[in-house]
Enzyme design. Structure first.
Site, PDB file in Angstrom:
ATOM      1  N   ALA A  93      40.267  38.432  -2.737  1.00  0.00           N
ATOM      2  CA  ALA A  93      38.893  38.104  -2.321  1.00  0.00           C
ATOM      3  C   ALA A  93      38.089  39.390  -2.443  1.00  0.00           C
ATOM      4  O   ALA A  93      38.619  40.478  -2.195  1.00  0.00           O
ATOM      5  CB  ALA A  93      38.861  37.592  -0.890  1.00  0.00           C
ATOM      6  N   TYR A 153      39.525  38.290   8.317  1.00  0.00           N
ATOM      7  CA  TYR A 153      40.314  37.594   7.279  1.00  0.00           C
ATOM      8  C   TYR A 153      39.430  36.566   6.558  1.00  0.00           C
ATOM      9  O   TYR A 153      39.623  36.285   5.371  1.00  0.00           O
ATOM     10  CB  TYR A 153      41.547  36.947   7.907  1.00  0.00           C
ATOM     11  CG  TYR A 153      42.668  36.697   6.923  1.00  0.00           C
ATOM     12  CD1 TYR A 153      43.279  37.745   6.242  1.00  0.00           C
ATOM     13  CD2 TYR A 153      43.113  35.411   6.658  1.00  0.00           C
ATOM     14  CE1 TYR A 153      44.303  37.520   5.336  1.00  0.00           C
ATOM     15  CE2 TYR A 153      44.144  35.169   5.761  1.00  0.00           C
ATOM     16  CZ  TYR A 153      44.737  36.230   5.102  1.00  0.00           C
ATOM     17  OH  TYR A 153      45.749  35.993   4.208  1.00  0.00           O
ATOM     18  N   LYS A 160      43.852  30.300   2.337  1.00  0.00           N
ATOM     19  CA  LYS A 160      45.254  30.055   2.727  1.00  0.00           C
ATOM     20  C   LYS A 160      45.432  28.643   3.284  1.00  0.00           C
ATOM     21  O   LYS A 160      46.496  28.038   3.122  1.00  0.00           O
ATOM     22  CB  LYS A 160      45.714  31.092   3.756  1.00  0.00           C
ATOM     23  CG  LYS A 160      45.830  32.527   3.206  1.00  0.00           C
ATOM     24  CD  LYS A 160      46.810  32.645   2.055  1.00  0.00           C
ATOM     25  CE  LYS A 160      47.125  34.091   1.713  1.00  0.00           C
ATOM     26  NZ  LYS A 160      47.845  34.209   0.428  1.00  0.00           N
ATOM     27  N   LEU A 192      49.309  46.985  -0.516  1.00  0.00           N
ATOM     28  CA  LEU A 192      48.020  47.326  -1.127  1.00  0.00           C
ATOM     29  C   LEU A 192      46.935  46.314  -0.731  1.00  0.00           C
ATOM     30  O   LEU A 192      45.845  46.685  -0.307  1.00  0.00           O
ATOM     31  CB  LEU A 192      48.214  47.324  -2.645  1.00  0.00           C
ATOM     32  CG  LEU A 192      47.189  48.039  -3.505  1.00  0.00           C
ATOM     33  CD1 LEU A 192      47.210  49.530  -3.204  1.00  0.00           C
ATOM     34  CD2 LEU A 192      47.508  47.804  -4.985  1.00  0.00           C
TER      35      LEU A 192
HETATM   36  O1  0WD Z   1      50.271  41.422   5.363  1.00  0.00           O
HETATM   37  C1  0WD Z   1      50.465  41.077   4.221  1.00  0.00           C
HETATM   38  N1  0WD Z   1      50.607  41.945   3.252  1.00  0.00           N
HETATM   39  C2  0WD Z   1      50.556  39.612   3.925  1.00  0.00           C
HETATM   40  C3  0WD Z   1      50.402  39.150   2.650  1.00  0.00           C
HETATM   41  C4  0WD Z   1      50.785  38.685   5.048  1.00  0.00           C
HETATM   42  C5  0WD Z   1      50.866  37.315   4.671  1.00  0.00           C
HETATM   43  C6  0WD Z   1      50.693  36.903   3.388  1.00  0.00           C
HETATM   44  N2  0WD Z   1      50.447  37.815   2.393  1.00  0.00           N
HETATM   45  C7  0WD Z   1      50.265  37.309   1.035  1.00  0.00           C
HETATM   46  C8  0WD Z   1      49.019  37.765   0.312  1.00  0.00           C
HETATM   47  O2  0WD Z   1      47.874  37.069   0.740  1.00  0.00           O
HETATM   48  C9  0WD Z   1      49.412  37.431  -1.109  1.00  0.00           C
HETATM   49  O3  0WD Z   1      49.251  36.046  -1.347  1.00  0.00           O
HETATM   50  O4  0WD Z   1      51.317  37.723   0.217  1.00  0.00           O
HETATM   51  C10 0WD Z   1      50.903  37.766  -1.124  1.00  0.00           C
HETATM   52  C11 0WD Z   1      51.255  39.108  -1.717  1.00  0.00           C
HETATM   53  O5  0WD Z   1      50.504  40.103  -1.101  1.00  0.00           O
HETATM   54  P1  0WD Z   1      50.956  41.639  -0.944  1.00  0.00           P
HETATM   55  O6  0WD Z   1      52.329  41.811  -1.439  1.00  0.00           O
HETATM   56  O7  0WD Z   1      50.593  42.015   0.423  1.00  0.00           O
HETATM   57  O8  0WD Z   1      49.911  42.386  -1.875  1.00  0.00           O
HETATM   58  P2  0WD Z   1      49.956  43.170  -3.272  1.00  0.00           P
HETATM   59  O9  0WD Z   1      51.136  44.038  -3.382  1.00  0.00           O
HETATM   60  O10 0WD Z   1      48.624  43.829  -3.406  1.00  0.00           O
HETATM   61  O11 0WD Z   1      50.051  41.994  -4.332  1.00  0.00           O
HETATM   62  C12 0WD Z   1      49.070  41.028  -4.526  1.00  0.00           C
HETATM   63  C13 0WD Z   1      48.781  40.968  -6.002  1.00  0.00           C
HETATM   64  C14 0WD Z   1      47.691  41.826  -6.600  1.00  0.00           C
HETATM   65  O12 0WD Z   1      47.702  43.076  -6.317  1.00  0.00           O
HETATM   66  P3  0WD Z   1      46.290  43.912  -6.210  1.00  0.00           P
HETATM   67  O13 0WD Z   1      46.505  44.644  -4.945  1.00  0.00           O
HETATM   68  O14 0WD Z   1      46.289  44.713  -7.418  1.00  0.00           O
HETATM   69  O15 0WD Z   1      45.140  42.952  -6.095  1.00  0.00           O
HETATM   70  O16 0WD Z   1      48.208  39.763  -6.431  1.00  0.00           O
HETATM   71  C15 0WD Z   1      47.950  39.940  -7.806  1.00  0.00           C
HETATM   72  C16 0WD Z   1      47.870  41.417  -8.059  1.00  0.00           C
HETATM   73  O17 0WD Z   1      49.019  41.842  -8.692  1.00  0.00           O
HETATM   74  N3  0WD Z   1      46.702  39.378  -8.260  1.00  0.00           N
HETATM   75  C17 0WD Z   1      46.632  38.629  -9.372  1.00  0.00           C
HETATM   76  N4  0WD Z   1      47.599  38.235 -10.230  1.00  0.00           N
HETATM   77  C18 0WD Z   1      47.212  37.510 -11.284  1.00  0.00           C
HETATM   78  N5  0WD Z   1      45.926  37.180 -11.514  1.00  0.00           N
HETATM   79  C19 0WD Z   1      45.281  38.328  -9.536  1.00  0.00           C
HETATM   80  C20 0WD Z   1      44.943  37.562 -10.672  1.00  0.00           C
HETATM   81  N6  0WD Z   1      43.680  37.233 -10.948  1.00  0.00           N
HETATM   82  N7  0WD Z   1      44.568  38.889  -8.520  1.00  0.00           N
HETATM   83  C21 0WD Z   1      45.453  39.525  -7.742  1.00  0.00           C
END
Ligand code: 0WD
Length: 253
Positions: A93, A153, A160, A192
């Protein structure tokens, strides 16, 4: 546990990513994995991280680009022949939508958040299903902000909620092909993406004080639950949102 199973993992940005913890758990159990990365900026990270895994496939895939999605699945279909599981761990977002009041969310921010964080699950499930010839398991990542108001959020909570509802509708559609679809609702983890949410530090502290287990969840614990959900151990579970949050969500006053 996952010998002879092929999985596709979306959402590895770096070694802290929840997707990477899922990948490690699945790789240790013998799965063969394909990884997608979003854009050139993440290519090197993903290639370096996966270099030690046996015969991993790495392909670009920004979910806003349908051509890239189609090519990614074509490549995986060619390399693997069939797919057994898919882990969807992506969300986005615009930063300005993740602070202040939800009331001020713009049309563009709403559309972007819902498209990348929720619609992409349906998009990827549609592309994966024909490759899941022996049935399969699809897992996505959600958060408690889908059902309760969590400050800052905002539109991501709405995304979500759409994601968790999509899990139920997809599970109903794909059940006849023995494809299961589930969500993990993870407690906050310092990745991240999480840094984009304001006051993350205070949130982690609050959870550690209030949750039954009196600590925060670790990415690997989410990875282990994903492993369970993609394995045959969970063969009768579909359409569910499973909390991996040290019990935080059960607490009232
Ligand atoms: O506290 C947390 N970290 C939580 C995360 C708690 C509960 C749920 N989540 C969810 C997030 O909402 C997400 O759905 O877990 C999932 C993974 O999140 P993460 O591991 O915390 O975050 P991160 O390592 O940043 O991975 C998410 C990735 C993106 O990374 P960045 O930071 O570069 O936006 O989602 C990918 C990207 O690699 N992403 C996409 N992949 C394909 N196409 C796109 C896209 N357009 N946009 C983002």
């Amino acid at each position: 546990m996952l010998e002879n199973k092929n999985g596709m993992i979306f959402g590895v940005a770096n070694k802290r990513s929840i997707a990477w913890a899922c990948a490690e758990a699945c790789a240790e159990q013998g799965a063969r994995l394909a990884f997608t990365y979003q854009g050139e900026r993440l290519k090197e990270n993903v290639e370096k991280l996966t270099a030690d895994l046996q015969s991993a496939v790495v392909v670009p895939c920004d979910v806003t680009n349908q051509q890239e999605v189609d090519t990614a699945f074509e490549t995986v279909g060619r390399e693997f022949g069939k797919l057994d599981f898919l882990i969807h761990s992506i969300a986005f977002a615009p930063k300005e939508a993740l602070e202040g009041e939800f009331l001020t969310t713009s049309r563009d921010a709403f559309r972007t958040a819902l498209e990348i964080s929720a619609f992409s699950l349906t998009q990827l499930a549609f592309a994966a299903a024909p490759l899941m010839k022996d049935g399969g398991s699809i897992v996505t990542m959600s958060y408690y902000g889908s059902e309760k108001v969590v400050q800052n959020y905002n539109v991501m909570g709405v995304a979500k909620a759409a994601l968790e509802s999509s899990v139920r509708y997809l599970a109903a559609d794909l059940g006849k092909q023995n494809i299961r679809v589930n969500a993990i609702s993870a407690g906050p983890i310092n990745t991240l993406s999480a840094r984009g949410v304001k006051n993350m530090g205070a949130m982690l502290k609050h959870i550690a004080e209030k949750s039954p287990l009196q600590r925060n969840v670790e990415a690997r614990e989410v990875g282990n639950t994903a492993l369970f959900l993609v394995s045959d151990l969970s063969s009768a579970i579909t359409g569910e949102t499973i909390y991996v949050d040290c019990g935080y969500n059960i607490m009232g006053i």
